[in-house]
Design an enzyme around this catalytic site. Structure first.
Site, PDB file in Angstrom:
ATOM      1  N   CYS A 116       0.820  -1.223   0.000  1.00  0.00           N
ATOM      2  CA  CYS A 116       0.000   0.000   0.000  1.00  0.00           C
ATOM      3  C   CYS A 116       0.846   1.263   0.000  1.00  0.00           C
ATOM      4  O   CYS A 116       0.374   2.325  -0.383  1.00  0.00           O
ATOM      5  CB  CYS A 116      -0.935   0.001   1.198  1.00  0.00           C
ATOM      6  SG  CYS A 116      -1.986  -1.449   1.222  1.00  0.00           S
ATOM      7  N   HIS A 257      -3.840   6.915   3.055  1.00  0.00           N
ATOM      8  CA  HIS A 257      -4.146   5.629   2.429  1.00  0.00           C
ATOM      9  C   HIS A 257      -5.529   5.172   2.912  1.00  0.00           C
ATOM     10  O   HIS A 257      -5.853   5.273   4.089  1.00  0.00           O
ATOM     11  CB  HIS A 257      -3.080   4.604   2.805  1.00  0.00           C
ATOM     12  CG  HIS A 257      -3.436   3.210   2.395  1.00  0.00           C
ATOM     13  ND1 HIS A 257      -3.860   2.901   1.114  1.00  0.00           N
ATOM     14  CD2 HIS A 257      -3.447   2.040   3.089  1.00  0.00           C
ATOM     15  CE1 HIS A 257      -4.107   1.608   1.052  1.00  0.00           C
ATOM     16  NE2 HIS A 257      -3.878   1.055   2.225  1.00  0.00           N
ATOM     17  N   ASN A 287     -10.086  -0.714  -0.185  1.00  0.00           N
ATOM     18  CA  ASN A 287      -8.627  -0.574  -0.133  1.00  0.00           C
ATOM     19  C   ASN A 287      -8.043  -0.993  -1.487  1.00  0.00           C
ATOM     20  O   ASN A 287      -8.072  -2.164  -1.835  1.00  0.00           O
ATOM     21  CB  ASN A 287      -8.087  -1.452   1.005  1.00  0.00           C
ATOM     22  CG  ASN A 287      -6.583  -1.342   1.172  1.00  0.00           C
ATOM     23  OD1 ASN A 287      -5.897  -0.746   0.348  1.00  0.00           O
ATOM     24  ND2 ASN A 287      -6.072  -1.931   2.235  1.00  0.00           N
TER      25      ASN A 287
HETATM   26  O1  UT7 Z   1      -3.751  -1.495   3.576  1.00  0.00           O
HETATM   27  C1  UT7 Z   1      -2.741  -2.174   4.227  1.00  0.00           C
HETATM   28  C2  UT7 Z   1      -2.866  -2.123   5.679  1.00  0.00           C
HETATM   29  N1  UT7 Z   1      -4.065  -2.760   6.080  1.00  0.00           N
HETATM   30  C3  UT7 Z   1      -4.770  -2.249   7.056  1.00  0.00           C
HETATM   31  O2  UT7 Z   1      -4.387  -1.212   7.555  1.00  0.00           O
HETATM   32  C4  UT7 Z   1      -5.948  -3.025   7.546  1.00  0.00           C
HETATM   33  C5  UT7 Z   1      -5.915  -3.062   9.041  1.00  0.00           C
HETATM   34  N2  UT7 Z   1      -6.953  -3.851   9.641  1.00  0.00           N
HETATM   35  C6  UT7 Z   1      -8.268  -3.555   9.605  1.00  0.00           C
HETATM   36  O3  UT7 Z   1      -8.710  -2.684   8.897  1.00  0.00           O
HETATM   37  C7  UT7 Z   1      -9.180  -4.281  10.564  1.00  0.00           C
HETATM   38  O4  UT7 Z   1      -8.371  -4.996  11.497  1.00  0.00           O
HETATM   39  C8  UT7 Z   1     -10.166  -5.255   9.900  1.00  0.00           C
HETATM   40  C9  UT7 Z   1     -11.250  -4.461   9.193  1.00  0.00           C
HETATM   41  C10 UT7 Z   1      -9.441  -6.147   8.916  1.00  0.00           C
HETATM   42  C11 UT7 Z   1     -10.857  -6.121  10.962  1.00  0.00           C
HETATM   43  O5  UT7 Z   1     -11.471  -5.303  11.958  1.00  0.00           O
HETATM   44  P1  UT7 Z   1     -11.189  -5.584  13.503  1.00  0.00           P
HETATM   45  O6  UT7 Z   1     -12.007  -4.617  14.242  1.00  0.00           O
HETATM   46  O7  UT7 Z   1      -9.714  -5.570  13.722  1.00  0.00           O
HETATM   47  O8  UT7 Z   1     -11.821  -7.024  13.690  1.00  0.00           O
HETATM   48  P2  UT7 Z   1     -11.111  -8.390  14.139  1.00  0.00           P
HETATM   49  O9  UT7 Z   1     -10.163  -8.857  13.085  1.00  0.00           O
HETATM   50  O10 UT7 Z   1     -10.621  -8.236  15.528  1.00  0.00           O
HETATM   51  O11 UT7 Z   1     -12.365  -9.373  14.132  1.00  0.00           O
HETATM   52  C12 UT7 Z   1     -13.488  -9.171  15.012  1.00  0.00           C
HETATM   53  C13 UT7 Z   1     -14.528 -10.215  14.697  1.00  0.00           C
HETATM   54  C14 UT7 Z   1     -13.966 -11.625  14.607  1.00  0.00           C
HETATM   55  O12 UT7 Z   1     -14.908 -12.519  15.167  1.00  0.00           O
HETATM   56  P3  UT7 Z   1     -14.709 -13.066  16.670  1.00  0.00           P
HETATM   57  O13 UT7 Z   1     -13.399 -13.788  16.651  1.00  0.00           O
HETATM   58  O14 UT7 Z   1     -14.722 -11.857  17.541  1.00  0.00           O
HETATM   59  O15 UT7 Z   1     -15.905 -13.946  16.840  1.00  0.00           O
HETATM   60  C15 UT7 Z   1     -13.886 -11.872  13.125  1.00  0.00           C
HETATM   61  O16 UT7 Z   1     -13.977 -13.231  12.784  1.00  0.00           O
HETATM   62  O17 UT7 Z   1     -15.136  -9.945  13.433  1.00  0.00           O
HETATM   63  C16 UT7 Z   1     -15.125 -11.135  12.643  1.00  0.00           C
HETATM   64  N3  UT7 Z   1     -15.061 -10.776  11.240  1.00  0.00           N
HETATM   65  C17 UT7 Z   1     -16.141 -10.537  10.487  1.00  0.00           C
HETATM   66  N4  UT7 Z   1     -17.457 -10.556  10.777  1.00  0.00           N
HETATM   67  C18 UT7 Z   1     -18.312 -10.253   9.797  1.00  0.00           C
HETATM   68  C19 UT7 Z   1     -13.958 -10.598  10.462  1.00  0.00           C
HETATM   69  N5  UT7 Z   1     -14.310 -10.250   9.219  1.00  0.00           N
HETATM   70  C20 UT7 Z   1     -15.668 -10.205   9.206  1.00  0.00           C
HETATM   71  C21 UT7 Z   1     -16.620  -9.900   8.228  1.00  0.00           C
HETATM   72  N6  UT7 Z   1     -17.926  -9.937   8.555  1.00  0.00           N
HETATM   73  N7  UT7 Z   1     -16.272  -9.557   6.957  1.00  0.00           N
END
Ligand code: UT7
Length: 334
Positions: A116, A257, A287
């Protein structure tokens, strides 16, 4: 001969037609519009056609940027293209393919791999080439067909990414006022496995086993990446402003970004940025990795919001891990 500076002369972008909405993803994986909007800010993303490669999108964006710079193809003397979704792993470079598509002949062309952060990395390369006197008009492109490495059964990644391309022409100037003010670009390989496509490559060459395991798809430690992104970018943008004796209030356009609205908001708030200073496209493009910043700059340009002489603060964070920030005035040729 006096000192030469690098000026951001023009911007162009290409957005593929096909749109995938959050409602479309509700039918594909266990997710909801509410979760995606709340956690990322994304509502839809554009996806390239099957027969549309990264170089096709890049060439379309580049053509616009060259026209808007008031230049001819023959004026371009370097092509630097940032992507992690090249037409071919590992050769020829996508920059060579774009040169061929645009009719740019006998000109140095190469790709940059910084995920990115690729576009801002490429800007730093353009700056160095121009300030050293080696090149006059550098075509800098960020282009991604991220859909080519996304596993559309993995809800933790598939909802996040989109396709597109953005391009800029960076030209030599003797007018210091027009020149890039500063670029910080950095990396920390400690976190190499936070964002990775494990195959193909020398560690896992293409094989049936690799494909069966889905190693060709992007994997991300999302939450860990999120936390590091907020921490690193907040520090980085504050440092670049301080080093250049600027306050957040002096910046008309903060162009971060576009990975996640919550990251953009956290960094913007830490700087005390007003909403009207922060450029947001994540809701409509998702993204788009190396394409995200030039696509965002193109949006404000086409909306008539980006005026000659106005300062842009860019910041970005991605696989590697890599990050960068930059202070660059928009300097179209008079
Ligand atoms: O561009 C390069 C750099 N990239 C970034 O900067 C991305 C950085 N990361 C993020 O934007 C976020 O971490 C995400 C959007 C990817 C995820 O959000 P989060 O608030 O960090 O969620 P998490 O990964 O801690 O997941 C929370 C819950 C999990 O379920 P449990 O374990 O709490 O039951 C995931 O399985 O959300 C669940 N989950 C989803 N639920 C519904 C993950 N993806 C989804 C989804 N729909 N698409």
């Amino acid at each position: 001969m006096g000192k030469v500076y690098a000026a951001f002369r023009s911007i162009g972008a290409y957005v593929p037609q096909k749109v995938l909405t959050n409602a479309d993803f509700e039918k594909m994986v266990d997710t909801s519009d509410e979760w995606i909007v709340k956690r990322t800010g994304i509502k839809e993303r554009h996806i390239a056609d099957k027969d549309e490669a990264t170089s096709d999108m890049a060439a379309k964006a580049a053509k616009i940027a060259i026209e808007r710079a008031g230049l001819d193809i023959e004026d371009i003397d370097l092509v630097v293209l940032a992507t992690v979704t090249p037409d071919y792993f590992n050769m020829p470079s996508t920059a060579c393919l774009v040169s061929e598509k645009l009719g740019i002949k006998n000109v140095q062309a190469f790709d940059i791999s910084a995920a990115c952060s690729g576009f801002v990395y490429a800007l730093s390369v353009a700056k160095a080439f121009i300030e050293s006197g080696m090149k006059q008009n550098v075509l800098v492109i960020g282009a991604e067909k991220f859909s080519s490495i996304v596993d559309y059964t993995d809800r933790t990644t598939c909802v996040l990414f989109g396709d597109g391309a953005g391009a800029a022409v960076i030209g030599a100037t003797k007018n210091k006022e027009e020149g890039f003010l500063d670029i910080h670009a950095s990396a920390d390989g400690t976190y190499w496995d936070f964002l990775i496509t494990p195959s193909p490559g020398s560690v896992n060459p293409a094989s049936c086993e690799a494909i069966e395991q889905g190693l060709q798809y992007v994997k991300m430690k999302g939450n860990e990446t999120f936390k590091l992104a907020v921490k690193t970018l907040t520090k980085d943008v504050k440092e670049i402003l301080k080093k250049n004796n600027l306050e957040a209030g002096d910046i008309p356009h903060f162009v971060p970004h576009q990975a996640n609205y919550r990251i953009i908001k956290a960094v913007g708030d830490s700087l005390g940025m007003r909403d009207d200073q922060v450029v947001l496209t994540v809701h409509k493009y998702g993204n788009t990795s190396a394409a995200s910043i030039p696509m965002a700059i193109n949006d404000i340009y086409e909306e008539g919001r980006l005026k000659s002489g106005e300062m842009m603060l860019l910041d970005t964070f991605g696989g590697g891990l890599t990050w960068a920030s930059a202070l660059i005035p928009f300097a179209p040729a008079k």
